[in-house]
Design an enzyme around this catalytic site. Structure first.
Site, short mmCIF file in Angstrom:
data_model
loop_
_atom_site.label_atom_id
_atom_site.label_comp_id
_atom_site.label_asym_id
_atom_site.label_seq_id
_atom_site.Cartn_x
_atom_site.Cartn_y
_atom_site.Cartn_z
N GLY A 177 0.82 -1.23 0.17
CA GLY A 177 -0.05 0.11 -0.04
C GLY A 177 0.98 1.29 0.10
N ALA A 178 0.78 2.04 -0.98
CA ALA A 178 1.62 3.30 -1.01
C ALA A 178 0.63 4.57 -0.96
N GLY A 179 -0.18 4.36 -0.12
CA GLY A 179 -0.90 5.45 0.55
C GLY A 179 -0.10 6.31 1.36
N PRO A 180 -0.80 7.10 2.03
CA PRO A 180 -0.03 8.11 2.94
C PRO A 180 0.56 7.20 3.99
N GLY A 182 1.60 4.00 4.03
CA GLY A 182 2.59 3.33 3.45
C GLY A 182 3.89 3.98 3.09
N VAL A 183 3.72 5.08 2.43
CA VAL A 183 5.00 5.87 1.89
C VAL A 183 5.72 6.70 3.19
N GLU A 184 4.92 7.43 4.00
CA GLU A 184 5.41 7.74 5.35
C GLU A 184 6.41 6.83 5.90
N GLY A 261 -5.54 0.56 3.49
CA GLY A 261 -6.56 1.11 3.50
C GLY A 261 -7.08 1.05 5.04
N HIS A 434 13.62 37.05 1.16
CA HIS A 434 14.68 36.27 0.29
C HIS A 434 15.59 36.00 1.42
C1 FAD Z 1 -0.55 5.92 10.97
C2 FAD Z 1 -1.32 7.13 10.64
C3 FAD Z 1 -0.70 8.42 10.48
C4 FAD Z 1 -1.73 9.45 10.29
N1 FAD Z 1 -1.23 10.65 10.27
C5 FAD Z 1 -1.90 11.70 10.20
C6 FAD Z 1 -1.33 13.30 9.88
O1 FAD Z 1 -0.13 13.29 10.08
N2 FAD Z 1 -2.08 14.04 9.93
C7 FAD Z 1 -3.70 13.94 9.79
O2 FAD Z 1 -4.15 14.84 9.66
N3 FAD Z 1 -4.22 12.83 9.87
C8 FAD Z 1 -3.58 11.59 10.06
N4 FAD Z 1 -3.84 10.32 10.26
C9 FAD Z 1 -5.32 10.13 10.15
C10 FAD Z 1 -5.82 10.55 11.75
O3 FAD Z 1 -5.19 9.88 12.73
C11 FAD Z 1 -7.44 10.22 11.77
O4 FAD Z 1 -8.02 10.94 10.85
C12 FAD Z 1 -7.99 10.61 13.16
O5 FAD Z 1 -7.13 10.11 14.35
C13 FAD Z 1 -9.42 9.93 13.28
O6 FAD Z 1 -9.97 10.48 14.51
P1 FAD Z 1 -11.53 9.68 14.87
O7 FAD Z 1 -12.11 10.34 16.16
O8 FAD Z 1 -12.26 9.60 13.86
O9 FAD Z 1 -11.05 8.23 15.41
P2 FAD Z 1 -10.28 7.61 16.50
O10 FAD Z 1 -9.45 8.64 17.10
O11 FAD Z 1 -9.69 6.25 16.11
O12 FAD Z 1 -11.22 7.43 17.62
C14 FAD Z 1 -12.35 6.29 17.33
C15 FAD Z 1 -12.59 5.81 18.91
O13 FAD Z 1 -13.99 5.18 18.69
C16 FAD Z 1 -13.82 3.84 19.73
N5 FAD Z 1 -14.76 2.97 19.03
C17 FAD Z 1 -14.94 1.77 17.92
N6 FAD Z 1 -15.90 1.17 18.10
C18 FAD Z 1 -16.64 1.37 19.39
C19 FAD Z 1 -17.71 0.83 19.79
N7 FAD Z 1 -18.35 0.21 19.42
N8 FAD Z 1 -18.13 1.50 21.06
C20 FAD Z 1 -17.50 2.39 21.57
N9 FAD Z 1 -16.37 3.02 21.02
C21 FAD Z 1 -15.62 2.34 19.89
C22 FAD Z 1 -12.17 3.57 19.73
O14 FAD Z 1 -12.03 3.02 20.80
C23 FAD Z 1 -11.73 4.72 19.49
O15 FAD Z 1 -11.24 5.32 20.77
C24 FAD Z 1 -3.03 9.36 10.40
C25 FAD Z 1 -3.63 7.99 10.61
C26 FAD Z 1 -2.68 6.85 10.77
C27 FAD Z 1 -3.37 5.60 10.75
N1 NAD Z 2 0.11 12.68 6.63
C1 NAD Z 2 -1.13 12.47 6.78
O1 NAD Z 2 -2.36 13.26 6.82
C2 NAD Z 2 -1.62 10.99 6.87
C3 NAD Z 2 -0.90 10.05 7.30
C4 NAD Z 2 -1.24 8.63 7.10
C5 NAD Z 2 -2.68 8.44 7.00
N2 NAD Z 2 -3.44 9.33 6.94
C6 NAD Z 2 -4.98 9.20 6.55
O2 NAD Z 2 -5.25 7.74 6.78
C7 NAD Z 2 -5.74 7.14 5.63
C8 NAD Z 2 -5.58 5.71 5.52
O3 NAD Z 2 -4.19 5.73 5.10
P1 NAD Z 2 -3.87 4.40 4.08
O4 NAD Z 2 -2.36 4.86 3.55
O5 NAD Z 2 -4.06 3.23 4.92
O6 NAD Z 2 -5.02 4.12 3.23
P2 NAD Z 2 -5.21 4.67 1.62
O7 NAD Z 2 -6.61 4.01 1.50
O8 NAD Z 2 -5.00 6.11 1.39
O9 NAD Z 2 -4.24 3.93 0.48
C9 NAD Z 2 -4.22 2.70 0.55
C10 NAD Z 2 -3.22 2.04 -0.71
O10 NAD Z 2 -3.20 0.77 -0.74
C11 NAD Z 2 -3.28 0.46 -2.01
N3 NAD Z 2 -3.90 -1.15 -2.07
C12 NAD Z 2 -5.02 -1.62 -1.81
N4 NAD Z 2 -5.17 -3.00 -1.60
C13 NAD Z 2 -3.91 -3.52 -2.02
C14 NAD Z 2 -3.13 -4.64 -2.26
N5 NAD Z 2 -3.86 -5.70 -1.97
N6 NAD Z 2 -1.90 -4.79 -2.31
C15 NAD Z 2 -1.10 -3.35 -2.63
N7 NAD Z 2 -1.70 -2.38 -2.52
C16 NAD Z 2 -3.00 -2.38 -2.29
C17 NAD Z 2 -4.09 1.30 -2.60
O11 NAD Z 2 -4.20 1.48 -4.18
C18 NAD Z 2 -3.86 2.49 -2.11
O12 NAD Z 2 -2.70 3.11 -2.75
C19 NAD Z 2 -5.51 8.11 4.60
O13 NAD Z 2 -6.39 8.36 3.57
C20 NAD Z 2 -5.37 9.48 4.98
O14 NAD Z 2 -6.49 10.21 5.29
C21 NAD Z 2 -3.16 10.61 6.97
#
Ligand code: FAD
Ligand code: NAD
Length: 468
Positions: A177-180, A182-184, A261, A434
């Site tokens: 997965g080369a989404g955000p 994966g690549v980060e 994803g 500058h």
């Molecule tokens: C590796 C990674 C890097 C990221 N980097 C960035 C970034 O640099 N910048 C950026 O803007 N975004 C980034 N994101 C995305 C960002 O983290 C998320 O968009 C954000 O945290 C989502 O918040 P949320 O409140 O929707 O979910 P969460 O913070 O996941 O909260 C969901 C909560 O629901 C609870 N829950 C689930 N099911 C139930 C249930 N049935 N009953 C009660 N509680 C339940 C869970 O326990 C959890 O506490 C990143 C995400 C990942 C995974």
């Molecule tokens: N810097 C940031 O803001 C940041 C950083 C990390 C995550 N996020 C958030 O978290 C979300 C989830 O990120 P993500 O990177 O998991 O998901 P994503 O959905 O953005 O990317 C998933 C990638 O996996 C690929 N893929 C799907 N099935 C595959 C398979 N079987 N084999 C190989 N590749 C496959 C897709 O083509 C896609 O490029 C992002 O959409 C973003 O909003 C944000």
């Protein structure tokens, strides 16, 4: 009869749920915030912050490796255990900060349980209690996808939920997965000396919509990472890890980072009992301006609605959902923020506003290359391309796709400009210090002025010294 009653029940104490709780309570609603763990948000525990800590460590190693370009001889010696120790120490502080703010809530508001719908205004908790609420906010976030073919190698799979718990860096990692995510993580691990290869079934990196800028990002990342795009790798267990086979090649990696994803968390929520319309994927249909599901008193915010799964959007959506849940059925339509996504690769990749179809004549585009830019050259950070877009009819800036050093800073200028309806002329009317990376945008802004028939307040001759 139910065990608990409130005006607004919030399912999920992540960023969206916490914001929803605050907004609803501010309007005088009684609230209950339900979460099985209260573990301190995905952002702090397994998302934004730990990933940026790993990237920061990768930057430090890269800076040492790159020091030779400045005449400074150095060789990085990466201590994987120390890298992970620091990551976990700083992450713990972020998590504790969130937990402290949750502890500030009245104890009766915090319900440690998993919730599911028993009816549109009735929830069942896994501790056996039931709850009646006038409105409900679904803020359950998302979970890493684990498609069936990968289950056979689950012992060696890492996801964002587990990678930051490692005590040491692995020797080799295949990133699927080369989404955000994966690549980060792939680039950070590579810079820390881990052997990394990236695989994606598609050809888009970090979800970039602009094909020219996306291609630039691909070229720059390919200089340090093997990228296998449009590639479906097969996985199989191996004695010492996971065996990947693709295009007639085969290799064993110690770990497989699955970043394909993050679907929303609806498992066990019994949405079928909520009385709301669900789409083909079983996700609630909702209105983007109100976050209301149909005409119900159920709202959905954050990653759970899959609309813009980003931290600032989760916080904003939580506010909208909490406010509307508290005043339902008198709901307000909120205008949404300018779309803004930023991936923390080096260079950073960002997109703001609308990236038009290349054939759409109602927009004009202009390029700002960063392969010969003064400040980037000074810092040995050459490479990149920015594409800026404006509406042909009135010259208003509409979008920017950026792959450049510190693109995140540049992107914030466009988030403001697009949100305020500014033109390229307006942006050229501000001072450009500058030497800065911002200066690199001026030529593209001038082109946009020319193409849209707007004034060009600065000419090239106004620049301090051409080419610097
Ligand atoms: C590796 C990674 C890097 C990221 N980097 C960035 C970034 O640099 N910048 C950026 O803007 N975004 C980034 N994101 C995305 C960002 O983290 C998320 O968009 C954000 O945290 C989502 O918040 P949320 O409140 O929707 O979910 P969460 O913070 O996941 O909260 C969901 C909560 O629901 C609870 N829950 C689930 N099911 C139930 C249930 N049935 N009953 C009660 N509680 C339940 C869970 O326990 C959890 O506490 C990143 C995400 C990942 C995974
Ligand atoms: N810097 C940031 O803001 C940041 C950083 C990390 C995550 N996020 C958030 O978290 C979300 C989830 O990120 P993500 O990177 O998991 O998901 P994503 O959905 O953005 O990317 C998933 C990638 O996996 C690929 N893929 C799907 N099935 C595959 C398979 N079987 N084999 C190989 N590749 C496959 C897709 O083509 C896609 O490029 C992002 O959409 C973003 O909003 C944000």
């Amino acid at each position: 009869m139910t065990d608990l009653q409130c005006d607004v029940a919030i399912i999920g104490a992540g960023t969206a749920g916490l914001a929803a709780q605050r907004s609803a309570r501010k309007l005088g609603a009684s609230t209950l915030l339900i979460d099985p763990e209260f573990r301190g948000t995905t952002c702090a525990a397994t998302g934004c912050m730990p990933s940026k800590l790993l990237i920061a460590a990768g930057d430090a190693a890269h800076a040492v490796r790159d020091a030779g370009a400045f005449g400074i001889a150095a060789n990085p010696e990466v201590d994987g255990r120390a890298v992970m120790r620091r990551l976990n120490k700083v992450r713990a502080r972020f998590v504790q900060g969130v937990k402290d703010s949750i502890s500030d809530l009245p104890e009766a508001v915090r319900i440690t349980a998993r919730a599911r719908f028993d009816g549109p205004d009735r929830l069942l908790l896994d501790d056996g209690r039931s709850l009646a609420a006038k409105s409900v906010v679904i803020a359950t976030g998302a979970t890493p996808a684990l498609p069936e073919p990968f289950r056979a190698v689950s012992d060696n799979i890492l996801t964002n939920e587990t990678i930051f718990d490692l005590e040491d860096l692995p020797r080799s990692v295949a990133v699927l997965g080369a989404g955000p995510i994966g690549v980060e993580l792939a680039q950070a691990l590579g810079r820390l000396g881990v052997e990394v290869a990236v695989f994606d079934i598609g050809d888009t990196l970090a979800g970039m919509q602009d094909s020219q800028v996306g291609e630039t990002l691909r070229e720059l990342l390919a200089e340090e990472l093997p990228l296998h795009l449009n590639t479906e790798a097969e996985v199989a267990p191996a004695d010492d890890g996971v065996r990947l086979t693709w295009d007639g090649q085969s290799r064993t990696f110690e770990k497989l980072l699955l970043a394909v994803g993050r679907p929303p968390n609806f498992d066990g929520l019994d949405l079928g009992n909520a009385g709301i319309a669900l789409d083909d994927h079983g996700a609630p249909e909702f209105d983007r301006q109100t976050l209301r599901c149909g005409t119900s008193s159920i709202f959905i915010a954050g990653d759970a609605n899959s609309d813009r799964p980003l931290l600032h959007e989760a916080a904003h959506e939580g506010h909208i959902a909490g406010r509307n849940a508290a005043s339902c059925p008198d709901v307000a339509e909120f205008s949404r923020m300018v779309p803004f996504a930023l991936t923390f690769t080096r260079p950073e990749a960002a997109e703001v506003g609308i990236i038009p179809d290349p054939d759409d004549a109602s927009f004009v585009g202009a390029s700002a290359p960063y392969d010969d830019q003064g400040k980037a050259r000074v810092e040995h950070r050459l490479g990149g391309l920015c594409r800026l877009y404006a509406r042909h009819a009135d010259g208003k800036l509409t979008g920017a796709s950026l792959c450049a050093p510190d693109a995140g800073h540049l992107a914030h200028i466009f988030a403001l400009a697009i949100g305020r309806g500014l033109t390229a002329t307006d942006l050229l009317n501000m001072p450009y210090y500058h030497p800065t990376l911002e200066e690199g945008l001026k030529s593209a802004l001038r082109t946009l002025c020319k193409e849209t028939g707007q004034d060009q307040p600065n000419t090239r001759e106004d620049d301090a010294v051409r080419g610097l």
